[in-house]
Motif scaffolding. Structure first.
Motif, short mmCIF file in Angstrom:
data_model
loop_
_atom_site.label_atom_id
_atom_site.label_comp_id
_atom_site.label_asym_id
_atom_site.label_seq_id
_atom_site.Cartn_x
_atom_site.Cartn_y
_atom_site.Cartn_z
N GLU A 214 1.05 -1.00 -0.15
CA GLU A 214 0.32 0.27 0.19
C GLU A 214 0.61 0.98 0.14
OE1 GLU A 214 -2.80 -0.09 3.33
OE2 GLU A 214 -1.05 0.21 4.70
N ASP A 215 0.64 2.20 -0.55
CA ASP A 215 0.82 3.72 -0.68
C ASP A 215 1.09 4.52 1.14
OD1 ASP A 215 -1.42 4.63 -1.13
OD2 ASP A 215 -0.96 5.97 -2.83
N GLU A 216 1.20 5.92 0.63
CA GLU A 216 1.48 6.55 2.13
C GLU A 216 -0.18 6.62 2.07
OE1 GLU A 216 3.88 6.96 -0.82
OE2 GLU A 216 5.67 6.22 0.55
N GLY A 217 -0.34 7.13 1.09
CA GLY A 217 -1.92 7.92 1.74
C GLY A 217 -2.89 6.65 2.34
N SER A 218 -3.03 5.73 1.63
CA SER A 218 -3.73 4.82 1.76
C SER A 218 -3.15 3.84 3.16
CB SER A 218 -3.68 3.75 1.02
OG SER A 218 -2.60 2.81 0.60
N LYS A 219 -2.09 3.85 3.77
CA LYS A 219 -1.78 3.90 4.79
C LYS A 219 -2.24 4.33 6.44
CE LYS A 219 2.45 1.59 7.53
NZ LYS A 219 4.29 1.30 6.82
N LEU A 220 -2.19 6.08 6.13
CA LEU A 220 -2.40 6.78 6.14
C LEU A 220 -3.91 6.69 6.56
CD1 LEU A 220 -1.64 9.62 8.53
CD2 LEU A 220 -1.72 10.36 6.33
N ILE A 221 -5.13 6.20 5.99
CA ILE A 221 -6.12 6.64 5.96
C ILE A 221 -6.57 5.20 7.11
CG2 ILE A 221 -8.09 6.47 5.20
CD1 ILE A 221 -6.77 7.62 2.46
N ARG A 222 -5.97 4.41 6.53
CA ARG A 222 -5.88 3.15 7.46
C ARG A 222 -6.06 3.44 8.61
NH1 ARG A 222 -2.91 -1.20 9.15
NH2 ARG A 222 -1.54 -0.57 7.42
#
Length: 93
Positions: A14-22
Motif C-alpha cells: 500500500e502507498d503512503e496515502g492509503s496507509k495513513l487513512i487505514r
C-alpha cells in the motif's frame, strides 16, 4: 543461511496515502492530536512578534506545554474511545 521467500509483504504493497487513512481509521485521535499540535505551533509562531514584555524563552515554553498538553489529551481521549469500543460497545449479543 536459508532464504525464506514466504514472507508476507502486504504492508509494503500500500502507498503512503492509503496507509495513513487505514491508520487514521484504527486510531482516529492520532490525526486529531497531530493537527492540534500543528495548530498550536502555528499560533505560537504567529503570536511570536506580539508577545509584549514576555521573554522569548517563556513564550516558547508556554507554547511547548500547550502543544504537549493537547497531544496528551488527544491520546487520553483515544485510549478511552478504544476502551469503550473494546469493552462496552461489543457486549450486546
Amino acid at each position: 543461511m536459508s532464504s525464506n521467500t514466504d514472507v508476507s509483504l502486504s504492508s509494503y504493497d500500500e502507498d503512503e496515502g492509503s496507509k495513513l487513512i487505514r491508520k487514521a481509521r484504527e486510531a482516529p485521535f492520532v490525526p486529531i492530536g497531530m493537527a492540534g499540535f500543528a495548530a498550536i505551533v502555528a499560533y505560537g509562531l504567529y503570536k511570536l512578534k506580539s508577545r509584549g514584555n514576555t521573554k522569548m524563552s517563556v513564550h516558547l515554553i508556554h507554547m511547548r506545554v500547550a502543544a504537549q498538553g493537547f497531544v496528551v489529551g488527544a491520546m487520553t481521549l483515544g485510549m478511552g474511545y478504544s476502551m469503550y469500543q473494546e469493552f462496552w460497545a461489543k457486549r450486546k449479543p
